[in-house]
Design a protein around this motif. Structure first.
Motif, PDB file in Angstrom:
ATOM      1  N   VAL A 567       0.823  -1.218   0.000  1.00 24.10           N
ATOM      2  CA  VAL A 567       0.000   0.000   0.000  1.00 24.10           C
ATOM      3  C   VAL A 567       0.853   1.264   0.000  1.00 24.10           C
ATOM      4  N   SER A 568       2.140   1.118   0.268  1.00 24.15           N
ATOM      5  CA  SER A 568       3.031   2.281   0.236  1.00 24.15           C
ATOM      6  C   SER A 568       4.424   1.780  -0.139  1.00 24.15           C
ATOM      7  N   TRP A 570       2.924   4.521  -2.950  1.00 20.92           N
ATOM      8  CA  TRP A 570       1.811   4.420  -3.899  1.00 20.92           C
ATOM      9  C   TRP A 570       2.327   4.338  -5.320  1.00 20.92           C
ATOM     10  N   ARG A 571       1.710   3.391  -6.063  1.00 22.85           N
ATOM     11  CA  ARG A 571       2.077   3.199  -7.463  1.00 22.85           C
ATOM     12  C   ARG A 571       0.914   3.585  -8.330  1.00 22.85           C
ATOM     13  N   SER A 782      -6.086   7.731  -0.959  1.00 24.21           N
ATOM     14  CA  SER A 782      -5.832   8.853  -1.877  1.00 24.21           C
ATOM     15  C   SER A 782      -4.698   9.694  -1.314  1.00 24.21           C
ATOM     16  N   SER A 783      -3.840  10.144  -2.148  1.00 24.43           N
ATOM     17  CA  SER A 783      -2.735  11.003  -1.732  1.00 24.43           C
ATOM     18  C   SER A 783      -2.417  12.001  -2.819  1.00 24.43           C
ATOM     19  N   SER A 799      -4.040  10.089  -6.826  1.00 26.17           N
ATOM     20  CA  SER A 799      -4.109   8.690  -7.245  1.00 26.17           C
ATOM     21  C   SER A 799      -4.918   7.881  -6.246  1.00 26.17           C
ATOM     22  N   THR A 800      -5.436   6.774  -6.699  1.00 29.93           N
ATOM     23  CA  THR A 800      -6.287   5.895  -5.883  1.00 29.93           C
ATOM     24  C   THR A 800      -5.700   4.500  -5.865  1.00 29.93           C
ATOM     25  N   LEU A 801      -5.564   3.939  -4.650  1.00 27.06           N
ATOM     26  CA  LEU A 801      -5.065   2.566  -4.497  1.00 27.06           C
ATOM     27  C   LEU A 801      -6.241   1.670  -4.129  1.00 27.06           C
TER      28      LEU A 801
END
Length: 805
Positions: A567-568, A570-571, A782-783, A799-801
């Motif tokens: 999860v980190s 973020w891609r 989201s970041s 971006s959304t993971l």
């Protein structure tokens, strides 16, 4: 011959008188209807009024009544002109023929001056004054016991002199489990009954069936008549001869005289006639020695001594006797006889069991008499005085009831589960010197009573079931034990119904009611359901039934079926992350932090981090427990500007599952002032399809410039996360220095939902994710990544993971 001539005038006068007389004779018929059996004196009609006659002239005109019958049933009162009854009329006597439903009494009324004749018909109406009668008092039928059910037998019909609805209408048969009747209608309308065999007959159970057939007419009130039906069941040879015992044990003294009776066999055949006549014979299994020593009478079944008996030569004789009946298809039965030859050196005391009650119920009351035994000795004096004993270790005692008679009574409670049967040996000993004795052993069997509750070996069962099990698989066998017998021992197993989350236990588990095998009806998932607690009942088939239950705790064991998810960092696209770092970075500086999640249990979710690919092992280090990538030294001019780091996150399962992330690290000459974005986002269930996700990402890329413009406004307004699932997640950005202290990460798991709080500082800043994660859902993080420089904003859209199951 002299011809007489008549004056024409006289001729016409005479003709007129004749015509007048003819006109006075009535040709019409007057009709009356009366019921039969009217009382004498009853008025039928007033003829004077009906025939328009003057009552005062009836005597003068010599009124006369003529009846065309053998009796005078009616007469006319000449004073009143009334027609009345002088004798009761019996319609059945008057009209003997039943071919017609009508019965008439014809009358003729004659009056003179002038001459008049009236024809009158009186119809006699039928009354229900006769009951149906059968021609015979009893109907005898001979029916073979081999007659199949459904066979019909004609019965004599009842007769009723009445007609119409007053005649026989129906028949009734007395209650019988073997017969019923069916009513038929003849061509003349008469009713008769047929006897139908509805159940096969057994002469041995009931040789004669007595039935009552009742005929009922249709009058009001109805009358009835009855007849006895006697059914004689004819025998067929369906029973074989049966001996009193299958095995006869006979004792005989040695040197018994020839012709002495050994036993009188009496095989019984329940049939009759020749089907019950029995002939006795030895079977082929009887030795020639035995046939030479004993004689068998084929007619009477008597076995007598034929040869010399010598105890020292031959002690036991075994024979098998066959009894065969004389039926057309003969049947036979057999018994075995064992003859024991007794020594005659002296007279032994004798014991005789007059009655012996076996088997008995295990809950028999104390002091109940089990057997009556008599003892005797042919000797005299002390040699003829005998004593009777039984073993001391038995729950029985002997009670002397009269001279040389003893009763065996229960002295202690019996328990079949402890001792199922007793071999009771009656020992009789005389008081001679030396004493001689004899004994007789009787086997007392105990009948079971349902006095034991089924018992499970354990009061609590803990059963571990591996998740992802196959539906219908056997998970355990819960077998209870009941020491009772037969139906009292036959156990049936049930799951005591219980609902969990609106799902009954019978939808999740199934138990074989016969052997207690417990099956899982569905595939369990540890991440959704971790255990079940319910009860299983074992019930015997006694009357009344007894039962017990046991608690079952099903524990779902986790399998390593979920791979770690990174999860980190973020891609945004694929598994490659691009990062920039100043070349002036100090030794030990945090370059990046890899965070992976695993939804399996604690053991399977322990994650370690390793480098799969690192260009320079002396430049970067990776903490295997927290995933932090740090510099091991400062960059030199010889180091490459671009570094490709491949990190694998591996869980602790067997076999282990893993996930990888590729970090492209670029070094820049300009110092970078990093800002961190702290985003607090509630996890949401995935309500978007992949197509919608791609559409959102595309629109985000197209709206890149717009997002930069409104970024500051969003940060100011969204200070707190919104509770509604429908609301978009808010983003809070907090500036942080690049070299700030690294925060800890905490993972808290609770049943099907787990809550995680990650606080990590990467080169880009702090990322906070609060996420209650239900199994099967996706979470969204989201970041807003930042670029290099103090005033730069994100070089890519928010971006959304998504974390799929």
């Amino acid at each position: 011959m002299q011809t007489v001539t008549m004056d024409p005038i006289k001729r016409y006068v005479l003709l007129g008188i004749l015509l007048s007389l003819i006109r006075n004779i009535s040709t019409s018929v007057t009709h009356y209807s009366i019921p039969e059996e009217m009382k004498e004196g009853s008025v039928v009609a007033n003829l004077a009024a009906d025939l328009s006659l003057d009552v005062n002239t009836l005597n003068q005109r010599k009124m006369r009544l003529d009846i065309i019958a053998n009796k005078k049933y009616l007469d006319v009162n000449k004073e009143t002109g009334e027609l009345y009854i002088i004798e009761k009329i019996d319609r059945e006597y008057l009209c003997t023929s039943k071919s017609s439903a009508s019965c008439y009494l014809k009358l003729e009324i004659t009056l003179e001056n002038p001459l008049r004749i009236f024809n009158i018909e009186v119809e006699i109406l039928d009354m229900n004054d006769n009951a149906p009668q059968f021609r015979r008092d009893a109907i005898h039928l001979d029916i073979s016991e081999a007659t199949p059910k459904g066979e019909r037998f004609s019965l004599s019909n009842a007769v009723d002199p009445d007609v119409g609805s007053n005649s026989v209408k129906t028949y009734h048969l007395s209650e019988s489990e073997h017969f019923n009747i069916e009513i038929q209608t003849g061509r003349d309308g008469s009713k008769f009954a047929e006897l139908i065999l509805k159940k096969t007959l057994d002469r041995e159970q009931q040789a004669v069936h007595n039935l009552i057939l009742t005929a009922v007419d249709g009058g009001t009130p109805a009358r009835s008549g009855t007849v006895s039906i006697v059914v004689h069941v004819l025998d067929t040879n369906d029973n074989a001869p049966v001996f009193d015992k299958k095995l006869y044990n006979i004792q005989i003294l040695e040197n018994s005289p020839i012709g002495s009776l050994v036993i009188n066999l009496n095989a019984k055949d329940l049939d009759e006639g020749s089907n019950s006549d029995v002939t006795y014979s030895y079977s082929l299994y009887t030795s020639e020695k035995t046939q030479e020593t004993f004689n068998l009478n084929p007619s009477t079944g008597e076995i007598t001594v034929k040869g010399t008996l010598n105890y020292e030569d031959f002690k036991i004789y075994d024979m098998e006797v066959i009894a065969t009946d004389h039926g057309a298809s003969s049947l036979s039965g057999q018994c075995t006889i064992k003859i024991l030859v007794e020594d005659m050196n002296d007279n032994h005391p004798e014991i005789s069991v007059k009655s012996f009650q076996s088997p008995v119920s295990e809950n028999i009351e104390l002091d109940t008499v089990i057997a009556v035994v008599s003892v005797s000795d042919k000797d005299s004096g002390d040699n003829g005085v005998v004593d009777l004993h039984i073993p001391h270790n038995m729950p029985f005692r002997l009670r002397e009831s009269s001279d040389n008679y003893y009763e065996l009574v229960v002295s202690e409670p019996l328990d079949r589960e402890k001792v199922p049967e007793y071999e009771i040996t009656f020992t009789v000993t005389d008081r001679g010197s030396p004493p001689l004795s004899d004994n007789d052993t009787m086997t007392l069997e105990l009948l079971d009573v349902n006095d034991n509750v089924p018992q499970f070996p354990q009061s609590f069962y803990t059963i571990r079931v591996m998740e992802n099990n196959a539906p219908g698989a056997l998970i355990s066998s819960l077998t209870a034990f009941d020491p009772d017998l037969h139906e009292n021992q036959y156990l049936v197993y049930f799951i005591i119904e219980k609902e969990i989350a609106n799902t009954s236990m019978s939808m999740l588990f199934s138990i074989n009611p016969e052997n207690g095998n417990l099956y899982a009806l569905k595939t369990f998932d540890y991440e959704i359901e971790k255990d079940f607690l319910f009860h299983i009942e074992a019930r015997d088939s006694g009357s009344p039934p007894l039962s017990s239950n046991v608690t079952v705790h099903i524990i779902i064991v986790d399998q390593n079926d979920n791979a770690p998810v990174i999860v980190s960092p973020w891609r945004a696209h694929g598994s490659v992350v691009e990062e920039k770092i100043p070349r002036s970075t100090d030794k030990g500086s945090l370059v990046a932090k890899v965070i992976a999640l695993d939804t399996d249990s604690v053991h399977n979710s322990r994650i370690t981090y390793q480098f799969l690919q690192v260009p320079d092992a002396t430049l970067f280090s990776l903490d295997q427990y927290n995933g932090e990538i740090r510099t091991m030294r400062m960059f030199s001019y010889r180091d490459q500007r671009h570094h490709r780091l491949v990190v694998v996150a591996k869980d602790n399962g067997e076999p282990a599952l893993s996930a990888t992330v590729t970090i492209k690290l670029s070094t820049v000459e300009t110092a970078v002032k990093a800002y961190s974005d702290m985003t607090e986002v509630p996890l949401e269930y995935d309500i978007f399809s992949d197509l919608n996700l791609y559409l959102v990402i595309g629109l985000g890329s197209v709206s890149f410039l717009l997002l930069i413009t409104i970024l500051v406004t969003i940060v100011l307004k969204c200070q707190k996360p919104k509770a509604s699932k429908a609301a978009p997640p808010c983003r809070n950005s907090v500036a942080s220095e690049r070299n700030s202290t690294i925060a800890d990460s905490t993972l808290v798991s609770n049943d099907a939902y787990w809550y995680s709080l990650f606080l990590a500082e990467t080169r880009k800043g702090k990322l906070v994710v609060r996420q209650p994660v239900p199994k099967g859902s996706r979470y969204i993080v989201s970041s807003i990544p930042r670029g290099t420089g103090l005033t730069d904003t994100s070089d890519s859209a928010a971006s959304t993971l998504q974390y799929p199951k």
